[in-house]
Design a protein around this motif. Structure first.
Motif, PDB file in Angstrom:
ATOM      1  N   ALA A 267       4.813  -9.694 -10.540  1.00 39.37           N
ATOM      2  CA  ALA A 267       4.359  -8.430  -9.952  1.00 39.37           C
ATOM      3  C   ALA A 267       4.491  -7.287 -10.954  1.00 39.37           C
ATOM      4  N   LYS A 268       5.613  -7.243 -11.678  1.00 42.94           N
ATOM      5  CA  LYS A 268       5.793  -6.200 -12.697  1.00 42.94           C
ATOM      6  C   LYS A 268       4.730  -6.325 -13.792  1.00 42.94           C
ATOM      7  N   ARG A 269       4.456  -7.560 -14.230  1.00 47.42           N
ATOM      8  CA  ARG A 269       3.447  -7.766 -15.273  1.00 47.42           C
ATOM      9  C   ARG A 269       2.066  -7.316 -14.775  1.00 47.42           C
ATOM     10  N   ALA A 270       1.757  -7.614 -13.519  1.00 48.50           N
ATOM     11  CA  ALA A 270       0.471  -7.195 -12.958  1.00 48.50           C
ATOM     12  C   ALA A 270       0.369  -5.673 -12.916  1.00 48.50           C
ATOM     13  N   GLN A 271       1.456  -5.020 -12.518  1.00 47.75           N
ATOM     14  CA  GLN A 271       1.475  -3.554 -12.473  1.00 47.75           C
ATOM     15  C   GLN A 271       1.319  -2.969 -13.877  1.00 47.75           C
ATOM     16  N   ALA A 272       2.053  -3.546 -14.827  1.00 49.18           N
ATOM     17  CA  ALA A 272       1.978  -3.050 -16.206  1.00 49.18           C
ATOM     18  C   ALA A 272       0.584  -3.242 -16.784  1.00 49.18           C
ATOM     19  N   MET A 273       0.003  -4.409 -16.559  1.00 47.24           N
ATOM     20  CA  MET A 273      -1.343  -4.670 -17.087  1.00 47.24           C
ATOM     21  C   MET A 273      -2.377  -3.756 -16.445  1.00 47.24           C
TER      22      MET A 273
ATOM     23  N   GLU B 205       6.967   4.096 -22.514  1.00 44.23           N
ATOM     24  CA  GLU B 205       7.660   5.191 -21.819  1.00 44.23           C
ATOM     25  C   GLU B 205       7.021   5.443 -20.460  1.00 44.23           C
ATOM     26  N   GLU B 206       5.688   5.461 -20.418  1.00 43.51           N
ATOM     27  CA  GLU B 206       4.969   5.655 -19.149  1.00 43.51           C
ATOM     28  C   GLU B 206       5.229   4.490 -18.196  1.00 43.51           C
ATOM     29  N   LEU B 207       5.237   3.268 -18.748  1.00 42.41           N
ATOM     30  CA  LEU B 207       5.494   2.090 -17.921  1.00 42.41           C
ATOM     31  C   LEU B 207       6.893   2.146 -17.319  1.00 42.41           C
ATOM     32  N   HIS B 208       7.870   2.528 -18.100  1.00 45.45           N
ATOM     33  CA  HIS B 208       9.246   2.561 -17.616  1.00 45.45           C
ATOM     34  C   HIS B 208       9.415   3.618 -16.522  1.00 45.45           C
ATOM     35  N   GLU B 209       8.684   4.718 -16.631  1.00 37.61           N
ATOM     36  CA  GLU B 209       8.710   5.724 -15.560  1.00 37.61           C
ATOM     37  C   GLU B 209       8.143   5.139 -14.279  1.00 37.61           C
ATOM     38  N   LEU B 210       7.045   4.384 -14.406  1.00 41.00           N
ATOM     39  CA  LEU B 210       6.419   3.754 -13.243  1.00 41.00           C
ATOM     40  C   LEU B 210       7.364   2.738 -12.596  1.00 41.00           C
ATOM     41  N   LEU B 211       8.001   1.920 -13.414  1.00 42.84           N
ATOM     42  CA  LEU B 211       8.905   0.904 -12.878  1.00 42.84           C
ATOM     43  C   LEU B 211      10.143   1.541 -12.243  1.00 42.84           C
ATOM     44  N   ASN B 212      10.593   2.661 -12.782  1.00 39.91           N
ATOM     45  CA  ASN B 212      11.723   3.370 -12.180  1.00 39.91           C
ATOM     46  C   ASN B 212      11.370   3.878 -10.784  1.00 39.91           C
ATOM     47  N   LYS B 213      10.136   4.361 -10.626  1.00 42.11           N
ATOM     48  CA  LYS B 213       9.694   4.866  -9.328  1.00 42.11           C
ATOM     49  C   LYS B 213       9.576   3.739  -8.307  1.00 42.11           C
ATOM     50  N   ALA B 214       9.193   2.570  -8.793  1.00 46.94           N
ATOM     51  CA  ALA B 214       8.924   1.440  -7.892  1.00 46.94           C
ATOM     52  C   ALA B 214      10.191   0.747  -7.418  1.00 46.94           C
ATOM     53  N   HIS B 215      11.340   1.074  -8.037  1.00 47.09           N
ATOM     54  CA  HIS B 215      12.570   0.371  -7.671  1.00 47.09           C
ATOM     55  C   HIS B 215      13.684   1.338  -7.344  1.00 47.09           C
TER      56      HIS B 215
ATOM     57  N   LYS C  15       0.190   8.000   3.997  1.00 47.64           N
ATOM     58  CA  LYS C  15       0.880   6.744   4.292  1.00 47.64           C
ATOM     59  C   LYS C  15      -0.035   5.874   5.149  1.00 47.64           C
ATOM     60  N   ALA C  16      -0.267   4.639   4.723  1.00 47.72           N
ATOM     61  CA  ALA C  16      -1.125   3.733   5.496  1.00 47.72           C
ATOM     62  C   ALA C  16      -0.411   3.336   6.785  1.00 47.72           C
ATOM     63  N   LYS C  17      -1.057   3.574   7.919  1.00 49.60           N
ATOM     64  CA  LYS C  17      -0.416   3.316   9.212  1.00 49.60           C
ATOM     65  C   LYS C  17      -0.943   2.058   9.891  1.00 49.60           C
ATOM     66  N   SER C  18      -2.022   1.493   9.359  1.00 50.15           N
ATOM     67  CA  SER C  18      -2.599   0.278   9.927  1.00 50.15           C
ATOM     68  C   SER C  18      -3.335  -0.466   8.822  1.00 50.15           C
ATOM     69  N   VAL C  19      -3.736  -1.693   9.113  1.00 47.97           N
ATOM     70  CA  VAL C  19      -4.478  -2.472   8.119  1.00 47.97           C
ATOM     71  C   VAL C  19      -5.798  -1.788   7.788  1.00 47.97           C
ATOM     72  N   ASP C  20      -6.512  -1.319   8.825  1.00 47.66           N
ATOM     73  CA  ASP C  20      -7.779  -0.605   8.601  1.00 47.66           C
ATOM     74  C   ASP C  20      -7.565   0.589   7.680  1.00 47.66           C
TER      75      ASP C  20
ATOM     76  N   ALA D 165       0.826  -1.214   0.000  1.00 48.69           N
ATOM     77  CA  ALA D 165       0.000   0.000   0.000  1.00 48.69           C
ATOM     78  C   ALA D 165       0.861   1.264   0.000  1.00 48.69           C
ATOM     79  N   ASN D 166       2.002   1.181   0.672  1.00 49.80           N
ATOM     80  CA  ASN D 166       2.872   2.361   0.783  1.00 49.80           C
ATOM     81  C   ASN D 166       3.971   2.392  -0.289  1.00 49.80           C
ATOM     82  N   SER D 167       3.891   1.486  -1.254  1.00 49.01           N
ATOM     83  CA  SER D 167       4.891   1.474  -2.327  1.00 49.01           C
ATOM     84  C   SER D 167       4.604   2.595  -3.323  1.00 49.01           C
ATOM     85  N   PRO D 168       5.619   3.035  -4.065  1.00 51.75           N
ATOM     86  CA  PRO D 168       5.431   4.126  -5.040  1.00 51.75           C
ATOM     87  C   PRO D 168       4.398   3.794  -6.118  1.00 51.75           C
ATOM     88  N   PHE D 169       4.149   2.504  -6.358  1.00 51.18           N
ATOM     89  CA  PHE D 169       3.225   2.117  -7.427  1.00 51.18           C
ATOM     90  C   PHE D 169       1.847   2.733  -7.224  1.00 51.18           C
TER      91      PHE D 169
END
Length: 286
Positions: A119-125, A276-286, A75-80, A65-69
């Motif tokens: 996970a990358k394929r799921a994010q891209a899709m 190009e948009e996907l590569h920007e997203l993947l750069n942020k996530a890693h 910022k999520a502080k609890s499961v709720d 939940a708190n990942s850049p994706f």
């Protein structure tokens, strides 16, 4: 002089073979999550309570939940809090993926690269589905995670399956699944669709898993359009990830790329923009 042909695999022999492949039963935690989300009025608090009973699940959900994706403003502080920020449907998708990663593991074989690519394929899709509006984002994400789920199950069953993967990945003349069938009398698509059905995933996801190397269906109006959308998006996503890692050539894109582009109505320039948009997203996530 007479020659003896090798016996052909019969339905009975294939059934007997499949019984020797470990298909993990649906985890009870997944059944609980699915039961809550299937209600007419699912309750975020009840879902959070189900998740909170599993410490590893709670930690994994908060990390995602708190990942850049997701780019959440808070910022999520609890499961709720995470459930409320992400929404019930998105939480269900993420939890299904977390449970799959925890459940489908093999002794002495690392699946880190497999799950990272999934996970990358799921994010891209998800991103492509949101942009192109050809199918629901949650369905695209689920398919991205599960479309190759049969591979680790076959790795566990057949010691020579890594060689099969290498051969199938390099073969331009036959479908990926034809190579698998010739060597093992089954395929990762057949086993993956069986797990998908066992785990109660969406019907279109189960069907698309079974057909996702049969690119001719992209040109077949008799095949459900959402199934075809998932297959086309997965081809596009995988090629985009391969390009992200600096490679230009993809055997599967050579086999089905034109059909996928035509089905999605995308020109070469439009595909490059999406990448190009996907590569920007993947750069942020890693």
């Amino acid at each position: 002089m007479t020659t003896t042909n090798p016996p052909l695999a019969t339905d009975q022999s294939v059934d007997a073979l499949i019984k020797t492949i470990r298909i993990p039963p649906r985890p009870s935690l997944l059944a609980d999550v699915q039961a809550e989300l299937a209600l007419d009025d699912p309750d975020p608090k009840r879902l959070a309570s189900v998740i909170a009973h599993d410490v590893a699940m709670s930690a994994s959900l908060l990390k995602l939940a708190n990942s850049p994706f997701f780019g959440l403003r808070l910022k999520a502080k609890s499961v709720d809090h995470a459930v409320n920020l992400l929404g019930l449907k998105q939480c269900g998708v993420l939890l299904t993926g977390i449970i799959a990663r925890q459940t489908v593991q093999i002794e002495k074989i690392s699946l880190v690269k497999f799950w990272d690519f999934s996970a990358k394929r799921a994010q891209a899709m998800s991103q492509f589905a949101r942009r192109l509006r050809v199918c629901p984002v949650d369905v695209a994400h689920t398919f991205g995670l599960f479309c190759d789920i049969g591979i680790p199950l076959l790795l566990e069953r057949f010691p020579d399956y890594p060689q099969t993967l290498e051969m199938a990945n390099q073969c331009l003349t036959d479908k990926f699944t034809v190579v698998e069938q010739e060597r093992h009398a089954t395929s990762h698509t057949a086993i993956g669709s069986l797990l998908s059905r066992t785990w109660g995933l969406q019907e279109e996801v189960t069907t698309a898993i079974l057909l996702h190397h049969d690119y001719a269906v992209l040109d077949d109006s008799g095949t459900d359009e959402r199934v075809r959308s998932l297959i086309a998006l997965s081809l596009l996503a995988e090629y985009g990830i391969i390009r992200y890692h600096g490679e230009e050539y993809s055997t599967e894109w050579e086999k089905g790329g034109l059909l996928a582009s035509h089905f999605l109505g995308l020109s070469t320039d439009e595909i490059e923009d999406l990448f190009e948009e996907l590569h920007e997203l993947l750069n942020k996530a890693h």
